[in-house]
Design an enzyme around this catalytic site. Structure first.
Site, PDB file in Angstrom:
ATOM      1  N   ASP A  45       0.518  -1.485   0.061  1.00 43.97           N
ATOM      2  CA  ASP A  45      -0.070   0.014  -0.281  1.00 43.97           C
ATOM      3  C   ASP A  45       1.054   0.974   0.085  1.00 43.97           C
ATOM      4  OD1 ASP A  45      -3.198   1.478   0.605  1.00 43.97           O
ATOM      5  OD2 ASP A  45      -1.825   2.348   1.785  1.00 43.97           O
ATOM      6  N   HIS A  89      -6.928  -7.261  -0.243  1.00 44.03           N
ATOM      7  CA  HIS A  89      -5.842  -6.208  -0.202  1.00 44.03           C
ATOM      8  C   HIS A  89      -4.842  -6.166   0.884  1.00 44.03           C
ATOM      9  CE1 HIS A  89      -4.063  -1.970  -0.666  1.00 44.03           C
ATOM     10  NE2 HIS A  89      -4.441  -2.028   0.349  1.00 44.03           N
TER      11      HIS A  89
END
Length: 322
Positions: free
Chosen positions: A136, A302
């Protein structure tokens, strides 16, 4: 918010209360998640970076994402430390690292300055070259590091991201709906800061729930740490500055490298159940920016290091041993 689940609500409440009642919550969390690792605070040119080091062997830097801290690596750090000297940091503005003001055009949260922190940390630990993994926001910092310091990183892995500028350029309505914080947190202060602080625990849990596709993946103790750090208003301002920088100064800096591709071997992994690969050609986008790219999906969302640590470790080790 069903995907951020705990064994039961009592465990969730107990973990938060235990963190709040501790005189040294950060040290307690590190001892719980990373026994045998040592903590140090390293002064860089622009920040003080909370750093954990453990293991032995080739140095491996792990960079977390938003809204997390180095604790995001708790399911993989011990395994990696059997073969590597594992270095985990809190990015500037996050966790227990310092939180400088954003500066003109959010420059102090540019991925260039955030990446310089990491280079200086590794040098102060005695590592001129190393492997690195970024998830991320940490992956976006790592991307800029590969541009600014092409000889520092031997192998790089980015988790569930594509190049920031290309993602913004190819944004459609579906992406804007699913990643609304990309557009909310870049709004001028203090609008997003005030709104997040007004419902902080709800915002944090909802954000993780949106990203997570593996019920139970976020441990109660990990959530308690994320919440502890997020409760610092300076942290909320810092993470908004991180996103503001991505939409402004980071794009300007990236323009300096037009026509140049990164040479470092790059592994891109993303969650098959997440948003990224459903909207973007992840490998194709990275191949616009780098010459040596490989990668694939993992059966998760994610939060790869927390949702699917086994497959992550398999893919990373296979990549680093090529």
């Amino acid at each position: 918010m069903d995907n951020v689940t705990f064994a039961n609500e009592e465990l969730f409440t107990e973990a938060i209360q235990k963190s709040r009642q501790s005189a040294t919550p950060a040290a307690d969390a590190d001892q719980f998640f990373f026994p045998g690792f040592r903590q140090t605070f390293i002064q860089t040119s622009g920040a003080v970076i909370n750093t954990l080091v453990g293991g032995s062997g080739t140095p491996l830097l792990l960079l977390h994402g938003h809204p997390q801290t180095h604790v995001a690596w708790h399911k993989v750090a011990a395994s990696l430390a059997q073969e590597y000297t594992v270095v985990m940091t809190d990015l500037r503005g996050y966790g227990d690292s310092s939180k400088p003001e954003g500066g003109p055009n959010h420059i102090h949260y540019s991925k260039r300055e955030m990446g310089q922190d990491q280079i200086e940390v590794m040098k102060k630990l005695g590592f001129e070259r190393f492997h690195a993994v970024g998830h991320d926001r940490g992956g976006r910092v790592l991307h800029q590091m590969l541009l600014d310091y092409p000889d520092a990183v031997d192998h790089a892995a980015v988790l569930d991201i594509a190049p920031t500028s290309l993602m913004y350029a190819q944004t459609n309505r579906i992406f804007a709906e699913k990643y609304f914080w990309w557009f909310f947190q870049i709004q001028p202060e203090p609008l997003p800061e005030n709104m997040i602080n007004a419902t902080l625990e709800f915002y944090l849990k909802d954000h993780l729930s949106t990203q997570n596709k593996t019920p139970g993946a976020v441990a109660p103790e990990a959530f308690a740490e994320y919440l502890r750090c997020y409760q610092n208003p300076a942290c909320i301002h810092a993470v908004c500055e991180d996103y503001r920088a991505a939409a402004t100064i980071d794009a300007t800096i990236e323009n300096e490298f037009q026509g140049w591709k990164m040479q470092t071997p790059l592994l891109a992994l993303w969650g098959a159940q997440g948003t990224l690969g459903q909207i973007f050609d992840v490998l194709g986008m990275w191949r616009e920016r780098a010459t040596q790219v490989r990668g694939n999906t993992l059966p998760c969302g994610h939060l790869i290091p927390e949702e699917d640590p086994e497959d992550f470790l398999f893919e990373l080790n296979r990549f680093l041993h090529v």
